[in-house]
Design an enzyme around this catalytic site. Structure first.
Site, PDB file in Angstrom:
ATOM      1  N   ASN A 287       0.920  -1.405  -0.084  1.00  0.00           N
ATOM      2  CA  ASN A 287      -0.095  -0.164   0.058  1.00  0.00           C
ATOM      3  C   ASN A 287       0.861   1.242  -0.030  1.00  0.00           C
ATOM      4  OD1 ASN A 287      -2.353   1.801   0.889  1.00  0.00           O
ATOM      5  ND2 ASN A 287      -1.058   1.905   2.649  1.00  0.00           N
TER       6      ASN A 287
ATOM      7  N   TYR B 110       4.071  10.164 -11.371  1.00  0.00           N
ATOM      8  CA  TYR B 110       3.201   9.410 -10.531  1.00  0.00           C
ATOM      9  C   TYR B 110       2.503   8.576 -11.513  1.00  0.00           C
ATOM     10  CZ  TYR B 110      -0.474   8.372  -7.186  1.00  0.00           C
ATOM     11  OH  TYR B 110      -1.475   7.649  -6.293  1.00  0.00           O
TER      12      TYR B 110
END
Length: 257
Positions: free
Chosen positions: A81, A145
């Site tokens: 995560n 990203y």
């Protein structure tokens, strides 16, 4: 419900946000959870432990995996995560930023998989990689990203192929805008909030607990025939082509005469 009784999970980035919600959800359903993070979680207990871990360090990741096995004897679930966002257009982006984002968003997943999979082979299990809807399309000023999360998505597919023979399922979750401390500043101003929420059909941010529900499903036997799947939980934003709401605009014109 104790879907994860007798199971052991590692949750990276489990001190805050989505990771903290995942750790709490898995523990509530019977799992023993090891949190790997550079920040200390608000609390731990008999079923939730924490070891400060830099996910980009092979030595520290290997030590975390070894400590988990030493404490609880196995690993059944790995939730990758931990992640890092960045806003910079390519000509202005420092090389160090590119390397840092890829190290945290992709290399760390590789390292946790590298050291956890050999342990998981003993009985099989589930790996869930948290990607992003930003890995499914492009965003203004978020090239690094976008690239890193796109890499997570395709790595998930490849890993699913390699792990299937060992009974290890590998899936990815692509969240949309989620209500965390990191996104609070993003929507702090009314105008910014409107800009972010306007394109979302459900007209709200998601909650970390909602992401934890999806991850718990993917980790459970309820998803036993799912591997290599890329799930979105984004309030419906990726179902839209980006074109205007023509019926709404037509009604507006009619009202305006």
């Amino acid at each position: 419900m104790a879907r994860f009784a007798g199971k052991v999970a590692i949750v990276t980035g489990g001190a805050n946000g989505i990771g903290a919600a995942v750790a709490a959800r898995l523990a509530a359903e019977g799992a023993k959870v090891m949190i790997a993070d550079i920040q200390e979680p608000a609390s731990t207990c008999d079923s939730v432990a924490f070891i400060e871990t830099d996910g980009t360090s092979a030595r520290q990741v290997a030590a975390l995996v070894d400590a988990t096995v030493a404490k609880w004897g196995r690993i059944d679930i790995l939730v990758n995560n931990a992640g890092l966002g960045a806003l910079s257009e390519t000509p202005e982006m420092e090389e160090e930023l590119w390397d840092k984002v890829f190290a945290i968003n992709t290399k760390a997943i590789y390292l946790f998989c590298k050291y956890a999979i050999p342990v998981m082979r003993a009985q099989g299990g589930a790996i869930i990689n948290v990607a992003s809807i930003s890995g499914l399309g492009g965003d203004y000023g978020m090239g690094v990203y976008n690239a890193s999360k796109g890499a997570v998505i395709n790595y998930t597919r490849s890993l699913a192929l390699d792990c299937a023979r060992d009974g290890i399922r590998v899936n990815a979750l692509c969240p949309g805008l989620i209500e965390t401390a990191m996104t609070a500043l993003t929507v702090a101003r009314p105008a910014d909030r409107e800009a972010w929420l306007g394109p979302i059909p459900l007209a709200r941010m998601g909650k970390p607990e909602e992401m934890a529900s999806v991850i718990a499903f993917l980790a459970s036997d309820d998803a036993s025939y799912m591997t290599g799947s890329i799930l979105t939980a984004d309030g419906g934003i990726t179902c839209h082509t980006g074109q205007p709401n023509v019926p709404a605009r037509r009604k507006l014109r009619e009202q305006q005469g």
